[in-house]
Write a protein that holds these residues in place. Structure first.
Motif, PDB file in Angstrom:
ATOM      1  N   ILE A   4       3.407   8.296  -0.873  1.00 14.94           N
ATOM      2  CA  ILE A   4       3.789   8.010  -2.259  1.00 14.94           C
ATOM      3  C   ILE A   4       5.276   7.656  -2.338  1.00 14.94           C
ATOM      4  O   ILE A   4       6.139   8.411  -1.865  1.00 14.94           O
ATOM      5  CB  ILE A   4       3.435   9.215  -3.173  1.00 14.94           C
ATOM      6  N   GLU A   5       5.550   6.503  -2.924  1.00 18.53           N
ATOM      7  CA  GLU A   5       6.944   6.057  -3.034  1.00 18.53           C
ATOM      8  C   GLU A   5       7.702   6.887  -4.073  1.00 18.53           C
ATOM      9  O   GLU A   5       7.267   6.999  -5.226  1.00 18.53           O
ATOM     10  CB  GLU A   5       6.991   4.564  -3.388  1.00 18.53           C
ATOM     11  N   THR A   6       8.812   7.433  -3.622  1.00 20.77           N
ATOM     12  CA  THR A   6       9.558   8.386  -4.439  1.00 20.77           C
ATOM     13  C   THR A   6      11.043   8.023  -4.409  1.00 20.77           C
ATOM     14  O   THR A   6      11.606   7.791  -3.337  1.00 20.77           O
ATOM     15  CB  THR A   6       9.368   9.800  -3.837  1.00 20.77           C
ATOM     16  N   PHE A  38       9.348  11.866   5.752  1.00 19.69           N
ATOM     17  CA  PHE A  38      10.184  11.076   4.849  1.00 19.69           C
ATOM     18  C   PHE A  38      10.030   9.606   5.234  1.00 19.69           C
ATOM     19  O   PHE A  38      10.139   9.248   6.403  1.00 19.69           O
ATOM     20  CB  PHE A  38      11.643  11.521   4.985  1.00 19.69           C
ATOM     21  N   ARG A  39       9.764   8.760   4.234  1.00 21.96           N
ATOM     22  CA  ARG A  39       9.607   7.332   4.493  1.00 21.96           C
ATOM     23  C   ARG A  39      10.704   6.541   3.803  1.00 21.96           C
ATOM     24  O   ARG A  39      11.222   6.956   2.752  1.00 21.96           O
ATOM     25  CB  ARG A  39       8.257   6.804   4.008  1.00 21.96           C
ATOM     26  N   ALA A  40      11.067   5.399   4.364  1.00 22.03           N
ATOM     27  CA  ALA A  40      11.924   4.429   3.671  1.00 22.03           C
ATOM     28  C   ALA A  40      11.809   3.125   4.435  1.00 22.03           C
ATOM     29  O   ALA A  40      11.793   3.111   5.668  1.00 22.03           O
ATOM     30  CB  ALA A  40      13.365   4.891   3.637  1.00 22.03           C
ATOM     31  N   SER A  85      13.482  -2.430  -4.957  1.00 23.98           N
ATOM     32  CA  SER A  85      12.145  -3.012  -4.736  1.00 23.98           C
ATOM     33  C   SER A  85      11.120  -2.041  -5.313  1.00 23.98           C
ATOM     34  O   SER A  85      11.351  -0.836  -5.346  1.00 23.98           O
ATOM     35  CB  SER A  85      11.879  -3.237  -3.238  1.00 23.98           C
ATOM     36  N   ASP A  86       9.992  -2.588  -5.760  1.00 23.55           N
ATOM     37  CA  ASP A  86       8.888  -1.777  -6.315  1.00 23.55           C
ATOM     38  C   ASP A  86       9.333  -0.723  -7.341  1.00 23.55           C
ATOM     39  O   ASP A  86       8.888   0.442  -7.287  1.00 23.55           O
ATOM     40  CB  ASP A  86       8.104  -1.104  -5.169  1.00 23.55           C
ATOM     41  N   ALA A  87      10.184  -1.131  -8.278  1.00 19.03           N
ATOM     42  CA  ALA A  87      10.720  -0.186  -9.270  1.00 19.03           C
ATOM     43  C   ALA A  87       9.617   0.395 -10.167  1.00 19.03           C
ATOM     44  O   ALA A  87       9.668   1.565 -10.537  1.00 19.03           O
ATOM     45  CB  ALA A  87      11.781  -0.867 -10.122  1.00 19.03           C
ATOM     46  N   ASN A  88       8.601  -0.401 -10.496  1.00 17.33           N
ATOM     47  CA  ASN A  88       7.571   0.071 -11.439  1.00 17.33           C
ATOM     48  C   ASN A  88       6.715   1.217 -10.911  1.00 17.33           C
ATOM     49  O   ASN A  88       6.132   1.964 -11.681  1.00 17.33           O
ATOM     50  CB  ASN A  88       6.606  -1.068 -11.793  1.00 17.33           C
ATOM     51  N   GLN A  89       6.607   1.282  -9.593  1.00 21.93           N
ATOM     52  CA  GLN A  89       5.633   2.231  -9.045  1.00 21.93           C
ATOM     53  C   GLN A  89       6.255   3.481  -8.447  1.00 21.93           C
ATOM     54  O   GLN A  89       5.540   4.349  -7.956  1.00 21.93           O
ATOM     55  CB  GLN A  89       4.765   1.518  -7.996  1.00 21.93           C
ATOM     56  N   GLN A  90       7.587   3.585  -8.478  1.00 21.03           N
ATOM     57  CA  GLN A  90       8.195   4.753  -7.824  1.00 21.03           C
ATOM     58  C   GLN A  90       8.336   5.908  -8.812  1.00 21.03           C
ATOM     59  O   GLN A  90       8.531   5.709 -10.006  1.00 21.03           O
ATOM     60  CB  GLN A  90       9.535   4.365  -7.213  1.00 21.03           C
ATOM     61  N   TRP A 100      13.374  -2.744   6.852  1.00 24.09           N
ATOM     62  CA  TRP A 100      13.176  -4.202   6.776  1.00 24.09           C
ATOM     63  C   TRP A 100      12.042  -4.405   5.780  1.00 24.09           C
ATOM     64  O   TRP A 100      10.953  -3.846   5.952  1.00 24.09           O
ATOM     65  CB  TRP A 100      12.760  -4.764   8.139  1.00 24.09           C
ATOM     66  N   LYS A 101      12.273  -5.185   4.733  1.00 21.42           N
ATOM     67  CA  LYS A 101      11.253  -5.336   3.689  1.00 21.42           C
ATOM     68  C   LYS A 101      10.603  -6.716   3.713  1.00 21.42           C
ATOM     69  O   LYS A 101      11.304  -7.724   3.634  1.00 21.42           O
ATOM     70  CB  LYS A 101      11.887  -5.132   2.299  1.00 21.42           C
ATOM     71  N   PRO A 102       9.271  -6.753   3.816  1.00 22.94           N
ATOM     72  CA  PRO A 102       8.589  -8.044   3.778  1.00 22.94           C
ATOM     73  C   PRO A 102       8.463  -8.498   2.321  1.00 22.94           C
ATOM     74  O   PRO A 102       7.605  -8.023   1.596  1.00 22.94           O
ATOM     75  CB  PRO A 102       7.212  -7.711   4.368  1.00 22.94           C
ATOM     76  N   PRO A 106      11.603   6.553  -0.651  1.00 19.59           N
ATOM     77  CA  PRO A 106      11.712   5.311  -1.416  1.00 19.59           C
ATOM     78  C   PRO A 106      11.034   4.128  -0.741  1.00 19.59           C
ATOM     79  O   PRO A 106      10.824   4.144   0.467  1.00 19.59           O
ATOM     80  CB  PRO A 106      13.218   5.079  -1.469  1.00 19.59           C
ATOM     81  N   CYS A 107      10.726   3.120  -1.545  1.00 15.84           N
ATOM     82  CA  CYS A 107      10.193   1.873  -0.995  1.00 15.84           C
ATOM     83  C   CYS A 107      11.202   1.368   0.033  1.00 15.84           C
ATOM     84  O   CYS A 107      10.854   1.138   1.178  1.00 15.84           O
ATOM     85  CB  CYS A 107       9.996   0.856  -2.130  1.00 15.84           C
ATOM     86  N   SER A 108      12.488   1.253  -0.388  1.00 16.38           N
ATOM     87  CA  SER A 108      13.518   0.737   0.515  1.00 16.38           C
ATOM     88  C   SER A 108      14.676   1.708   0.642  1.00 16.38           C
ATOM     89  O   SER A 108      15.051   2.374  -0.328  1.00 16.38           O
ATOM     90  CB  SER A 108      14.120  -0.554  -0.039  1.00 16.38           C
ATOM     91  N   SER A 125       0.745   4.391  -4.385  1.00 12.95           N
ATOM     92  CA  SER A 125       1.838   3.600  -4.974  1.00 12.95           C
ATOM     93  C   SER A 125       1.530   2.113  -4.936  1.00 12.95           C
ATOM     94  O   SER A 125       1.654   1.423  -5.953  1.00 12.95           O
ATOM     95  CB  SER A 125       3.147   3.854  -4.221  1.00 12.95           C
ATOM     96  N   HIS A 126       1.133   1.620  -3.749  1.00  8.97           N
ATOM     97  CA  HIS A 126       0.859   0.182  -3.654  1.00  8.97           C
ATOM     98  C   HIS A 126      -0.484  -0.196  -4.254  1.00  8.97           C
ATOM     99  O   HIS A 126      -0.694  -1.339  -4.619  1.00  8.97           O
ATOM    100  CB  HIS A 126       1.020  -0.308  -2.205  1.00  8.97           C
ATOM    101  N   ILE A 127      -1.404   0.767  -4.365  1.00 12.04           N
ATOM    102  CA  ILE A 127      -2.660   0.484  -5.073  1.00 12.04           C
ATOM    103  C   ILE A 127      -2.354   0.352  -6.568  1.00 12.04           C
ATOM    104  O   ILE A 127      -2.729  -0.625  -7.209  1.00 12.04           O
ATOM    105  CB  ILE A 127      -3.702   1.609  -4.832  1.00 12.04           C
TER     106      ILE A 127
END
Ligand code: PEP
Ligand code: MN
Length: 350
Positions: free
Chosen positions: A219-221, A40-42, A230-235, A45-47, A17-19, A193-195
């Motif tokens: 890829i945000e999942t 696995f990413r998450a 955060s970033d709901a549209n792209q996950q 701390w979110k900027p 996930p993004c966060s 995802s961020h592109i």
């Protein structure tokens, strides 16, 4: 630069996930990604652009990451922006770190992170700076390297653009390609995802990244994309990620087959021939531009005639349109040609 390869398969997949939002969310997504993702990413701390947006759980979420690591055996990774973040991640046994786009732009922060990593050679991914430039991206690798970090890779997440595009961040593919030319051994991971900024574009961007021979994908999942903080549209869902990866067409970077090589060689000679012709034509054009320059000089006319320029642009774009060539490309090309024509004439006027 000393770079040790740690990316051991292609495409190397970083997902999550993004966060980090809750322990259940982290463990659920990690479980669903096991076998699909390599890391696995998450974000802990979110900027965020606005101070009232969800800014991440902070260090408590590192415990959830440890649990995900323990329960799935996957490597875990998060974003660091300060020396304190690095210290907390190292204490929590986070396997890999990444530096975000908003941090790569700031040499003070990158330096601080590099120093906090002295003597700890864990893998670090560096996202491109927000604006389209590779100097700061390269500078970040150099700073890390000076601190003894050798397991480094780049993440291409696109660039901010004033123009309204289909993408959230303009991919400007020429920049990661240039980065690869500057640092030959560097692995480059694409972050579709961020592109994209939009789940529906992720598959296409991923395929383009593979076509350009990039080494992996971040890829945000999320288990409930539309509810993401955060970033709901792209996950996307873990199952969608699996499908995208299964559908990717992986092309061979070095064509092994001799017949293919011959055919490709024939195409490339045609391109070489056409490019030579383009340069010859530009030279003919330049000679005429010089004649016009002398003519304007003699008759005391100004170099830049705006009406004429608008006519050229309009006419060339119409021409392109009728041939089915990208109008924008032709407009940009003629802007460049025009810029140099003016420079040529300026020299004559002096
Ligand atoms: C992220 O990966 O969630 C993130 C904040 O990315 P970027 O630094 O590319 O904006
Ligand atoms: Mn994000």
């Amino acid at each position: 630069m000393e770079i040790k390869e740690f990316i051991d398969k292609k495409p190397y997949v970083i997902a999550g996930p993004c966060s980090a939002e809750s322990e259940e969310q982290i463990l659920q997504i990690a479980k669903e990604l096991k076998g699909t993702a390599d890391v696995f990413r998450a974000g802990v701390w979110k900027p965020r652009t606005h101070p009232n947006s969800f800014k991440g759980i902070g260090k408590d979420a590192l415990k959830w990451m440890q649990q995900a690591q323990l329960q799935t055996g996957m490597k875990v990774s998060t974003e660091v922006a300060t020396a304190k973040h690095v210290e907390l991640c190292l204490d929590a046994g986070i396997d890999m770190l990444w530096i975000g786009a908003r941090t790569t732009v700031n040499p003070f922060y990158v330096q601080e992170i590099a120093e906090a990593l002295k003597g700890v050679d864990i893998p670090v991914f560096v996202k491109n700076p927000i604006h389209p430039e590779i100097g700061l991206w390269l500078g970040a690798f150099e700073r890390l390297n000076k601190s003894g970090v050798t397991q480094i890779a780049a993440i291409h997440r696109g660039f901010y653009s004033y123009e309204k595009l289909a993408f959230r961040n303009d991919p400007k593919w020429e920049l990661p390609i240039r980065l690869r030319e500057e640092v030959r051994d560097l692995s480059i991971i694409c972050d579709p995802s961020h592109i994209s900024g939009n789940a529906s574009l992720i598959e296409d961007v991923s395929q383009t990244a593979m076509d350009l021979n990039m080494d992996g994908l971040m890829i945000e999942t999320h288990n409930k994309p539309s509810k993401a903080l955060s970033d709901a549209n792209q996950q996307i869902l873990p199952i969608d990620l699996e499908n995208i990866l299964n559908n990717l067409i992986l092309r061979d970077a070095k064509l092994r087959d001799e017949a293919f090589k011959k055919e490709l060689f024939a195409y490339r000679s045609q391109i070489d021939f056409l490019d030579t012709k383009i340069i010859d034509l530009l030279n003919d054009r330049k000679n005429i531009v010089e004649d016009i320059g002398h003519f304007k000089n003699k008759n005391k006319l100004t170099i830049f005639q705006i009406e004429r320029w608008f006519d050229i642009l309009k006419n060339r774009k119409e021409n392109a349109k009728s041939l089915g060539i990208d109008e924008q490309m032709i407009a940009e090309l003629f802007e460049l040609i025009h810029k140099y024509s003016i420079l040529t004439q300026t020299k004559i006027m002096r």
